[in-house]
Design a protein around this motif. Structure first.
Motif, mmCIF file in Angstrom:
data_model
loop_
_atom_site.group_PDB
_atom_site.id
_atom_site.type_symbol
_atom_site.label_atom_id
_atom_site.label_comp_id
_atom_site.label_asym_id
_atom_site.label_seq_id
_atom_site.Cartn_x
_atom_site.Cartn_y
_atom_site.Cartn_z
ATOM 1 N N GLY A 40 56.482 -15.455 -22.819
ATOM 2 C CA GLY A 40 55.106 -15.877 -22.621
ATOM 3 C C GLY A 40 54.922 -17.360 -22.382
ATOM 4 N N THR A 41 55.939 -18.019 -21.810
ATOM 5 C CA THR A 41 55.817 -19.460 -21.596
ATOM 6 C C THR A 41 56.183 -19.805 -20.150
ATOM 7 O OG1 THR A 41 58.067 -19.780 -22.487
ATOM 8 C CG2 THR A 41 56.243 -20.022 -24.012
ATOM 9 N N TYR A 42 57.146 -20.640 -19.988
ATOM 10 C CA TYR A 42 57.587 -21.144 -18.693
ATOM 11 C C TYR A 42 58.033 -20.006 -17.779
ATOM 12 C CZ TYR A 42 60.192 -24.308 -15.544
ATOM 13 O OH TYR A 42 60.637 -25.024 -14.464
ATOM 14 N N PRO A 43 57.733 -20.043 -16.489
ATOM 15 C CA PRO A 43 56.989 -21.094 -15.792
ATOM 16 C C PRO A 43 55.516 -20.771 -15.576
ATOM 17 C CG PRO A 43 58.073 -19.690 -14.185
ATOM 18 C CD PRO A 43 58.373 -19.096 -15.541
ATOM 19 N N TYR A 44 54.991 -19.766 -16.299
ATOM 20 C CA TYR A 44 53.646 -19.284 -16.000
ATOM 21 C C TYR A 44 52.556 -19.864 -16.886
ATOM 22 C CZ TYR A 44 56.129 -15.953 -13.121
ATOM 23 O OH TYR A 44 56.942 -15.405 -12.167
ATOM 24 N N VAL A 45 52.932 -20.446 -18.003
ATOM 25 C CA VAL A 45 51.952 -21.003 -18.937
ATOM 26 C C VAL A 45 52.256 -22.474 -19.129
ATOM 27 C CG1 VAL A 45 51.034 -20.909 -21.285
ATOM 28 C CG2 VAL A 45 51.670 -18.782 -20.111
ATOM 29 N N ALA A 46 51.264 -23.315 -18.915
ATOM 30 C CA ALA A 46 51.441 -24.752 -19.116
ATOM 31 C C ALA A 46 51.338 -25.062 -20.600
ATOM 32 C CB ALA A 46 50.385 -25.533 -18.338
ATOM 33 N N GLY A 47 51.973 -26.117 -21.022
ATOM 34 C CA GLY A 47 51.862 -26.492 -22.423
ATOM 35 C C GLY A 47 53.145 -27.078 -22.953
ATOM 36 N N GLY A 48 53.175 -27.311 -24.278
ATOM 37 C CA GLY A 48 54.268 -28.026 -24.903
ATOM 38 C C GLY A 48 55.635 -27.416 -24.673
ATOM 39 N N VAL A 49 55.815 -26.138 -25.028
ATOM 40 C CA VAL A 49 57.131 -25.509 -24.883
ATOM 41 C C VAL A 49 57.530 -25.430 -23.413
ATOM 42 C CG1 VAL A 49 58.447 -23.387 -25.227
ATOM 43 C CG2 VAL A 49 56.945 -24.217 -27.040
ATOM 44 N N SER A 50 56.590 -25.068 -22.554
ATOM 45 C CA SER A 50 56.904 -24.987 -21.127
ATOM 46 C C SER A 50 57.289 -26.355 -20.573
ATOM 47 C CB SER A 50 55.702 -24.428 -20.362
ATOM 48 O OG SER A 50 55.485 -23.068 -20.689
ATOM 49 N N SER A 51 56.586 -27.389 -20.970
ATOM 50 C CA SER A 51 56.930 -28.747 -20.528
ATOM 51 C C SER A 51 58.325 -29.123 -21.004
ATOM 52 C CB SER A 51 55.908 -29.756 -21.057
ATOM 53 O OG SER A 51 54.629 -29.495 -20.532
ATOM 54 N N TRP A 52 58.643 -28.736 -22.225
ATOM 55 C CA TRP A 52 59.965 -29.005 -22.792
ATOM 56 C C TRP A 52 61.050 -28.303 -21.973
ATOM 57 C CZ3 TRP A 52 63.645 -25.759 -24.910
ATOM 58 C CH2 TRP A 52 64.633 -26.351 -25.689
ATOM 59 N N VAL A 53 60.835 -27.033 -21.639
ATOM 60 C CA VAL A 53 61.803 -26.283 -20.839
ATOM 61 C C VAL A 53 61.992 -26.951 -19.476
ATOM 62 C CG1 VAL A 53 62.220 -24.087 -19.639
ATOM 63 C CG2 VAL A 53 61.371 -24.077 -21.994
ATOM 64 N N SER A 112 49.683 -23.841 -36.649
ATOM 65 C CA SER A 112 51.146 -23.878 -36.670
ATOM 66 C C SER A 112 51.636 -24.733 -35.514
ATOM 67 C CB SER A 112 51.722 -22.466 -36.565
ATOM 68 O OG SER A 112 53.135 -22.493 -36.531
ATOM 69 N N GLU A 113 52.650 -25.523 -35.772
ATOM 70 C CA GLU A 113 53.308 -26.318 -34.744
ATOM 71 C C GLU A 113 54.774 -26.452 -35.125
ATOM 72 O OE1 GLU A 113 52.380 -27.503 -31.903
ATOM 73 O OE2 GLU A 113 50.184 -27.507 -31.938
ATOM 74 N N CYS A 125 54.583 -32.492 -38.249
ATOM 75 C CA CYS A 125 53.516 -33.450 -37.968
ATOM 76 C C CYS A 125 53.442 -34.571 -39.004
ATOM 77 C CB CYS A 125 52.173 -32.730 -37.870
ATOM 78 S SG CYS A 125 52.071 -31.624 -36.437
ATOM 79 N N ARG A 126 53.634 -34.249 -40.271
ATOM 80 C CA ARG A 126 53.537 -35.300 -41.285
ATOM 81 C C ARG A 126 54.631 -36.349 -41.097
ATOM 82 N NH1 ARG A 126 50.989 -36.313 -45.968
ATOM 83 N NH2 ARG A 126 49.967 -34.264 -45.999
ATOM 84 N N GLU A 127 55.857 -35.912 -40.879
ATOM 85 C CA GLU A 127 56.921 -36.903 -40.699
ATOM 86 C C GLU A 127 56.745 -37.674 -39.401
ATOM 87 O OE1 GLU A 127 60.766 -34.519 -38.959
ATOM 88 O OE2 GLU A 127 60.068 -33.924 -40.959
ATOM 89 N N GLU A 139 64.013 -22.833 -32.136
ATOM 90 C CA GLU A 139 62.678 -22.460 -32.591
ATOM 91 C C GLU A 139 61.810 -23.709 -32.668
ATOM 92 O OE1 GLU A 139 61.569 -18.834 -35.103
ATOM 93 O OE2 GLU A 139 63.209 -19.762 -36.206
ATOM 94 N N HIS A 140 60.770 -23.730 -31.861
ATOM 95 C CA HIS A 140 59.806 -24.837 -31.918
ATOM 96 C C HIS A 140 58.852 -24.607 -33.078
ATOM 97 C CE1 HIS A 140 60.937 -26.730 -28.031
ATOM 98 N NE2 HIS A 140 61.423 -25.520 -27.817
ATOM 99 N N GLY A 141 58.169 -23.472 -33.048
ATOM 100 C CA GLY A 141 57.430 -23.008 -34.217
ATOM 101 C C GLY A 141 58.192 -21.835 -34.810
ATOM 102 N N ILE A 142 57.875 -21.453 -36.033
ATOM 103 C CA ILE A 142 58.557 -20.322 -36.668
ATOM 104 C C ILE A 142 57.837 -19.043 -36.239
ATOM 105 C CG2 ILE A 142 59.383 -19.337 -38.812
ATOM 106 C CD1 ILE A 142 60.607 -22.041 -38.069
#
Length: 516
Positions: free
Chosen positions: A20-33, A411-412, A436-438, A217-220
């Motif tokens: 459900g990510t690259y290359p059809y959905v823009a966003g963090g994980v897809s950008s990373w890929v 979740s992130e 995020c905290r660190e 795993e980016h998120g769990i």
């Protein structure tokens, strides 16, 4: 752009499994890929994309780099039982069943039984999934499968009507069987960018071929599915709960637990088969250990960005006078897990005390019902003039026009949004999830000595988020200090070159150590 399912002559070094990510959905994980692929032109990448149904996505959101060797698509549900994909899957499964019929019952059915009734995942269970000797038709109509389903129902959801249980069981296993029957491209290394269905298919491909599996795993995944289950509403719940044995847990709880355990087991399959597991932070590593991952397999590799390139590409906007509204941005997909509702509520509270110009920047088509709900909330609050949905923007156009970035996710993993904002010297308010905290306060003594680069709030806490926005709106000096700390932190801890070198090392080592 490479046409769908077309193979090029170049060998595939790494097969990326993407749900459900690259290359059809823009966003963090897809950008990373996209970044990973473009940064290693010497390697050939095959893409295996898993989606819900054919036609769920439009055209790809990314132009595929030249080193993409193939793009294959597999779907959890068929649009028609008569389509070519279904026929091919059925034929492959029938052949597998014929080969195994004379010696033993379905190994895949035995593996599905163990997914629900056992507490451990071992090589035998993975071998059963890899056998793929159970068709969808056999799962839904054979006596052997019916006996297993009834056994699982009696143990896992005795308070639920069997028909209701059956449809839930069907919904989770038909996609799995379809995907197990699909062909995966040959590759030196299989790299899944999540657990879930993608992780299982990577595990099966690794088992079948003897090639190594890398898991990031980016998120769990399993825990994110639990969050979705907590918000799920099933129309028949109230009626069935009313007729259930009062001594038993509520039907809804039993069915939700059935789904929760299923996703947890899928993650454990990926953890078991993976040669190496990469996580983004110490926080996520602890969660993976709790969920069954072996400690010796896990390494932490932080996401990274090219600070100089981002700064050079950022289009600055003229500085504003001190009394002008603070420019606030939410950058991300308009989906429930990002909790845009909390962001909107926080903005409404903050606007009662300070002047703000607010943009929600990102795609809204992934969950149109949720996007409509968000827009309606803005209208109900009378904030349409201050809170604007602007859709996706080019990266260079986002952070130069912001004074503050706000992230309210449930979740992130390790959000690229924070790294991008910090590279531009923009402070961030974020919910306390993932790394995020660190990222905002520092990981160790030297990192913390840089100072905070934002404010951390509790999850789903609009009052806290609003208070942080008001504080920063009223203190330009503090915003500048946080922005400088963020830029220093991302240069020191989150350099893109470090991330790329780490993944290149994994790909090279795993391919060299693999069984021929």
């Amino acid at each position: 752009m490479l046409p769908r399912s077309q193979r090029m002559s170049r060998a595939t070094d790494v097969c990326l499994l993407l749900e459900g990510t690259y290359p059809y959905v823009a966003g963090g994980v897809s950008s990373w890929v996209h970044d990973i692929i473009r940064s290693m032109p010497e390697l050939g990448f095959g893409l295996l994309h898993i989606g819900p149904t054919a036609g769920s996505y439009g055209e790809p959101r990314y132009a595929l780099p030249d080193n993409v060797t193939s793009l294959s698509e597999h779907y959890c549900q068929s649009g028609s039982t008569l389509d070519a994909v279904s026929r091919a899957e059925t034929e492959r499964t029938i052949r597998a069943v014929r080969r195994s019929r004379s010696t033993s019952p379905s190994r895949t059915l035995a593996a599905l039984r163990r997914l629900h009734l056992d507490t451990t995942v071992d090589d035998e269970l993975i071998a059963g999934l890899a056998a793929a000797d159970l068709s969808v038709d056999a799962l839904l109509h054979s006596n052997e499968a019916f006996d297993v389903i009834r056994e699982i129902a009696n143990v896992r959801a005795p308070g639920a009507p069997f028909l209701t249980f059956f449809w839930h069981f069907r919904s989770m296993h038909v996609p799995l069987l379809r995907l197990l029957a699909a062909e995966t491209p040959p590759a030196s290394v299989y790299h899944s960018v999540s657990t879930g269905y993608a992780g299982v298919i990577a595990a099966v491909a690794s088992y079948r071929t003897g090639r190594p599996m890398l898991l990031t795993e980016h998120g769990i995944y399993a825990r994110e599915r639990d969050m979705e289950l907590a918000r799920a509403t099933w129309d028949d719940d109230a009626r069935f709960a009313a007729t259930a044995d009062p001594r038993m847990p509520a039907t809804t709880s039993q069915l939700r637990q059935l789904w929760s355990t299923f996703f947890a087991r899928l993650s454990q399959v990926a953890y078991k088969q993976a040669t190496s597991i990469i996580t983004l932070s110490a926080v996520n590593r602890r969660k993976q250990l709790e969920d069954g991952a072996a400690p010796e397999k896990i390494s932490i590799v932080a996401n990274g960005v090219d600070v100089d390139a981002l700064v050079a590409a950022t289009v600055p906007t003229p500085p504003r006078a001190a009394k002008q509204p603070l420019r606030v941005g939410f950058v991300g997909r308009v989906v429930p897990i990002k909790d845009v509702i909390t962001f909107i509520k926080a903005c409404d509270l903050a606007l009662r005390e300070v002047a703000l110009e607010i943009e929600i920047i990102g795609p809204a088509e992934e969950d149109s019902a949720y996007a409509v709900r968000c827009r309606e909330l803005v209208e109900q609050l009378g904030r349409s003039d201050e809170i604007r949905f602007v859709g996706p923007k080019k990266l260079a156009e986002i952070y130069g026009s912001l004074d503050l970035c706000v992230l309210t996710s449930f979740s992130e993993g390790q959000p690229l949004v924070i790294l991008e904002a910090h590279a531009a010297g923009v402070p961030v308010i974020s919910s306390d999830v993932g790394a995020c905290r660190e990222m905002l306060e520092g990981l160790d003594g030297a990192d913390r000595a840089l100072g905070p680069s934002g404010v951390v709030t509790n999850v789903a806490a609009p009052e806290e988020t609003a208070a942080a926005m008001v504080k920063l709106a009223r203190n330009q000096t503090l915003r500048q200090q946080m922005g400088e700390a963020g830029r220093a932190r991302v240069r020191t801890r989150y350099a893109k070159s470090q991330m790329i070198d780490a993944y290149r090392g994994y790909y090279t080592t795993l391919a060299a150590d693999a069984v021929p």
